[in-house]
Design a protein around this motif. Structure first.
Motif, PDB file in Angstrom:
ATOM      1  N   LEU A 157       0.821  -1.208   0.000  1.00  0.00           N
ATOM      2  CA  LEU A 157       0.000   0.000   0.000  1.00  0.00           C
ATOM      3  C   LEU A 157       0.855   1.258   0.000  1.00  0.00           C
ATOM      4  CD1 LEU A 157      -2.705  -0.935   2.673  1.00  0.00           C
ATOM      5  CD2 LEU A 157      -2.994  -0.878   0.183  1.00  0.00           C
ATOM      6  N   GLY A 158       0.344   2.286  -0.658  1.00  0.00           N
ATOM      7  CA  GLY A 158       1.018   3.574  -0.673  1.00  0.00           C
ATOM      8  C   GLY A 158       0.291   4.539  -1.585  1.00  0.00           C
ATOM      9  N   THR A 159       0.981   5.600  -1.946  1.00  0.00           N
ATOM     10  CA  THR A 159       0.456   6.609  -2.848  1.00  0.00           C
ATOM     11  C   THR A 159       0.878   6.230  -4.266  1.00  0.00           C
ATOM     12  OG1 THR A 159       0.638   8.274  -1.125  1.00  0.00           O
ATOM     13  CG2 THR A 159       0.521   9.071  -3.399  1.00  0.00           C
ATOM     14  N   PRO A 160      -0.075   6.222  -5.213  1.00  0.00           N
ATOM     15  CA  PRO A 160       0.301   5.877  -6.588  1.00  0.00           C
ATOM     16  C   PRO A 160       1.416   6.792  -7.095  1.00  0.00           C
ATOM     17  CG  PRO A 160      -2.092   5.998  -6.373  1.00  0.00           C
ATOM     18  CD  PRO A 160      -1.503   6.515  -5.086  1.00  0.00           C
ATOM     19  N   ALA A 161       2.476   6.183  -7.645  1.00  0.00           N
ATOM     20  CA  ALA A 161       3.617   6.942  -8.164  1.00  0.00           C
ATOM     21  C   ALA A 161       3.652   6.908  -9.689  1.00  0.00           C
ATOM     22  CB  ALA A 161       4.908   6.376  -7.599  1.00  0.00           C
ATOM     23  N   ALA A 162       2.633   6.326 -10.295  1.00  0.00           N
ATOM     24  CA  ALA A 162       2.537   6.261 -11.755  1.00  0.00           C
ATOM     25  C   ALA A 162       1.065   6.171 -12.134  1.00  0.00           C
ATOM     26  CB  ALA A 162       3.286   5.048 -12.282  1.00  0.00           C
ATOM     27  N   LYS A 163       0.776   6.580 -13.332  1.00  0.00           N
ATOM     28  CA  LYS A 163      -0.600   6.476 -13.832  1.00  0.00           C
ATOM     29  C   LYS A 163      -0.919   4.996 -14.034  1.00  0.00           C
ATOM     30  CE  LYS A 163      -3.601   8.624 -17.141  1.00  0.00           C
ATOM     31  NZ  LYS A 163      -4.017   9.981 -17.228  1.00  0.00           N
ATOM     32  N   PRO A 164      -2.100   4.562 -13.604  1.00  0.00           N
ATOM     33  CA  PRO A 164      -2.422   3.140 -13.735  1.00  0.00           C
ATOM     34  C   PRO A 164      -2.535   2.726 -15.207  1.00  0.00           C
ATOM     35  CG  PRO A 164      -4.337   4.366 -12.981  1.00  0.00           C
ATOM     36  CD  PRO A 164      -3.185   5.314 -12.994  1.00  0.00           C
ATOM     37  N   ILE A 165      -2.172   1.493 -15.447  1.00  0.00           N
ATOM     38  CA  ILE A 165      -2.323   0.926 -16.782  1.00  0.00           C
ATOM     39  C   ILE A 165      -3.794   0.588 -16.988  1.00  0.00           C
ATOM     40  CG2 ILE A 165      -1.704  -1.031 -18.239  1.00  0.00           C
ATOM     41  CD1 ILE A 165       0.941  -1.167 -16.648  1.00  0.00           C
ATOM     42  N   GLN A 166      -4.322   0.983 -18.127  1.00  0.00           N
ATOM     43  CA  GLN A 166      -5.730   0.703 -18.431  1.00  0.00           C
ATOM     44  C   GLN A 166      -5.926  -0.799 -18.552  1.00  0.00           C
ATOM     45  OE1 GLN A 166      -7.768   2.893 -18.006  1.00  0.00           O
ATOM     46  NE2 GLN A 166      -9.553   2.687 -19.258  1.00  0.00           N
ATOM     47  N   LYS A 167      -6.878  -1.329 -17.831  1.00  0.00           N
ATOM     48  CA  LYS A 167      -7.154  -2.768 -17.882  1.00  0.00           C
ATOM     49  C   LYS A 167      -7.879  -3.111 -19.177  1.00  0.00           C
ATOM     50  CE  LYS A 167      -7.957  -5.191 -14.160  1.00  0.00           C
ATOM     51  NZ  LYS A 167      -6.807  -5.879 -13.704  1.00  0.00           N
ATOM     52  N   LYS A 168      -7.638  -4.313 -19.642  1.00  0.00           N
ATOM     53  CA  LYS A 168      -8.291  -4.827 -20.838  1.00  0.00           C
ATOM     54  C   LYS A 168      -9.798  -4.893 -20.614  1.00  0.00           C
ATOM     55  CE  LYS A 168      -8.582  -8.991 -23.610  1.00  0.00           C
ATOM     56  NZ  LYS A 168      -8.158 -10.376 -23.762  1.00  0.00           N
ATOM     57  N   ALA A 169     -10.567  -4.548 -21.629  1.00  0.00           N
ATOM     58  CA  ALA A 169     -12.028  -4.678 -21.557  1.00  0.00           C
ATOM     59  C   ALA A 169     -12.395  -6.132 -21.862  1.00  0.00           C
ATOM     60  CB  ALA A 169     -12.684  -3.734 -22.557  1.00  0.00           C
ATOM     61  N   TYR A 170     -13.287  -6.667 -21.087  1.00  0.00           N
ATOM     62  CA  TYR A 170     -13.708  -8.051 -21.288  1.00  0.00           C
ATOM     63  C   TYR A 170     -15.135  -8.092 -21.810  1.00  0.00           C
ATOM     64  CZ  TYR A 170      -9.599  -9.306 -18.601  1.00  0.00           C
ATOM     65  OH  TYR A 170      -8.310  -9.450 -18.166  1.00  0.00           O
ATOM     66  N   THR A 171     -15.447  -9.167 -22.507  1.00  0.00           N
ATOM     67  CA  THR A 171     -16.801  -9.404 -22.993  1.00  0.00           C
ATOM     68  C   THR A 171     -17.479 -10.334 -22.002  1.00  0.00           C
ATOM     69  OG1 THR A 171     -15.993  -9.196 -25.251  1.00  0.00           O
ATOM     70  CG2 THR A 171     -18.144 -10.243 -24.958  1.00  0.00           C
ATOM     71  N   ILE A 172     -18.556  -9.872 -21.436  1.00  0.00           N
ATOM     72  CA  ILE A 172     -19.254 -10.644 -20.400  1.00  0.00           C
ATOM     73  C   ILE A 172     -19.632 -12.032 -20.896  1.00  0.00           C
ATOM     74  CG2 ILE A 172     -21.356 -10.727 -18.987  1.00  0.00           C
ATOM     75  CD1 ILE A 172     -21.162  -7.619 -18.904  1.00  0.00           C
ATOM     76  N   SER A 173     -20.067 -12.144 -22.134  1.00  0.00           N
ATOM     77  CA  SER A 173     -20.514 -13.435 -22.662  1.00  0.00           C
ATOM     78  C   SER A 173     -19.393 -14.475 -22.712  1.00  0.00           C
ATOM     79  CB  SER A 173     -21.130 -13.262 -24.049  1.00  0.00           C
ATOM     80  OG  SER A 173     -20.170 -12.749 -24.958  1.00  0.00           O
ATOM     81  N   ASP A 174     -18.137 -14.045 -22.645  1.00  0.00           N
ATOM     82  CA  ASP A 174     -17.029 -14.997 -22.606  1.00  0.00           C
ATOM     83  C   ASP A 174     -16.923 -15.707 -21.256  1.00  0.00           C
ATOM     84  OD1 ASP A 174     -16.299 -14.321 -25.194  1.00  0.00           O
ATOM     85  OD2 ASP A 174     -14.701 -12.958 -24.561  1.00  0.00           O
ATOM     86  N   PHE A 175     -17.607 -15.188 -20.251  1.00  0.00           N
ATOM     87  CA  PHE A 175     -17.481 -15.722 -18.905  1.00  0.00           C
ATOM     88  C   PHE A 175     -18.796 -16.163 -18.273  1.00  0.00           C
ATOM     89  CE2 PHE A 175     -14.082 -12.729 -19.691  1.00  0.00           C
ATOM     90  CZ  PHE A 175     -12.966 -13.464 -19.354  1.00  0.00           C
ATOM     91  N   VAL A 176     -19.917 -15.828 -18.917  1.00  0.00           N
ATOM     92  CA  VAL A 176     -21.218 -16.094 -18.314  1.00  0.00           C
ATOM     93  C   VAL A 176     -22.041 -16.981 -19.231  1.00  0.00           C
ATOM     94  CG1 VAL A 176     -23.353 -15.055 -17.444  1.00  0.00           C
ATOM     95  CG2 VAL A 176     -21.169 -13.860 -17.161  1.00  0.00           C
ATOM     96  N   THR A 177     -22.580 -18.043 -18.650  1.00  0.00           N
ATOM     97  CA  THR A 177     -23.522 -18.895 -19.370  1.00  0.00           C
ATOM     98  C   THR A 177     -24.802 -18.963 -18.545  1.00  0.00           C
ATOM     99  OG1 THR A 177     -22.664 -20.883 -18.288  1.00  0.00           O
ATOM    100  CG2 THR A 177     -21.703 -20.288 -20.439  1.00  0.00           C
ATOM    101  N   SER A 178     -25.811 -19.572 -19.112  1.00  0.00           N
ATOM    102  CA  SER A 178     -27.083 -19.711 -18.396  1.00  0.00           C
ATOM    103  C   SER A 178     -27.449 -21.169 -18.289  1.00  0.00           C
ATOM    104  CB  SER A 178     -28.198 -18.977 -19.139  1.00  0.00           C
ATOM    105  OG  SER A 178     -27.949 -17.606 -19.179  1.00  0.00           O
ATOM    106  N   LEU A 179     -28.019 -21.530 -17.200  1.00  0.00           N
ATOM    107  CA  LEU A 179     -28.551 -22.876 -17.025  1.00  0.00           C
ATOM    108  C   LEU A 179     -29.994 -22.848 -17.487  1.00  0.00           C
ATOM    109  CD1 LEU A 179     -28.116 -25.753 -15.933  1.00  0.00           C
ATOM    110  CD2 LEU A 179     -28.942 -24.918 -13.729  1.00  0.00           C
ATOM    111  N   VAL A 180     -30.269 -23.577 -18.524  1.00  0.00           N
ATOM    112  CA  VAL A 180     -31.645 -23.577 -19.072  1.00  0.00           C
ATOM    113  C   VAL A 180     -32.248 -24.938 -19.015  1.00  0.00           C
ATOM    114  CG1 VAL A 180     -31.389 -21.576 -20.530  1.00  0.00           C
ATOM    115  CG2 VAL A 180     -30.736 -23.799 -21.410  1.00  0.00           C
TER     116      VAL A 180
END
Length: 180
Positions: A157-180
């Motif tokens: 923990l501390g004070t950010p000393a650099a600008k954060p790296i932008q995280k990759k955008a994910y597609t929800i459908s790649d991780f979510v399925t439905s039980l039907v």
């Protein structure tokens, strides 16, 4: 920053400098961790706060453990100084008829996540690190862990000393399925 924005834009920060969280801010960080989901109200965690000279002691522990395993000692000498504060998160699981160890480990992990989010919400940041030192028996011994305790990770923990790296955008459908 509102709660949803905080969660949707969560990021770790590997470059941290002084100051570290202190006072009411640090208290809020710990209180957030204590609110983690906890089946059975077991509180299966504890924390070791390390800063100042404690970082020197942690470095000695990391170096000794790394020498014993033939690892990169130069890297071990730098690890504890990546932030002005490290909180060692420890899972202290107990036998319970309704709450298996796995649930208790997950609860300890949730506590660490909540603590990092509380730091971010208050203008600080951190990174949750693990690696070989988390599982090293010598590190566990030197930090005073019992045989049944496990290091969940090191929350830097501390004070950010650099600008954060932008995280990759994910597609929800790649991780979510439905039980039907």
């Amino acid at each position: 920053m509102d709660s949803l924005e905080l969660l949707l834009n969560r990021h770790s920060c590997a470059k941290l400098s002084d100051p570290a969280p202190a006072g009411k801010v640090l208290e809020n960080i710990y209180l957030a961790g204590l609110k983690a989901p906890d089946h059975g109200d077991l509180r299966p965690w504890r924390f070791i706060e390390i800063q100042g000279e404690g970082l020197d002691k942690l470095t000695e522990i990391f170096v000794e453990a790394t020498q014993a395993t033939g690892g990169n000692v130069d890297k071990a000498k730098q690890m504890a100084y990546r932030a002005p504060m490290i909180i060692v998160a420890i899972a202290s699981c107990t036998e319970h008829p309704k709450v298996p160890e796995t649930e208790q480990l997950l609860s300890a992990g949730c506590a660490v996540h909540a603590m990092q989010m509380a730091a971010l919400a208050q203008g600080f940041n951190g990174i949750w690190r693990s690696g070989g030192v988390s599982y090293d028996p010598l590190v566990k011994e030197k930090l005073g862990l019992s045989d049944k305790e496990q290091i969940v990770g090191f929350l830097y923990l501390g004070t950010p000393a650099a600008k954060p790296i932008q995280k990759k955008a994910y597609t929800i459908s790649d991780f979510v399925t439905s039980l039907v």
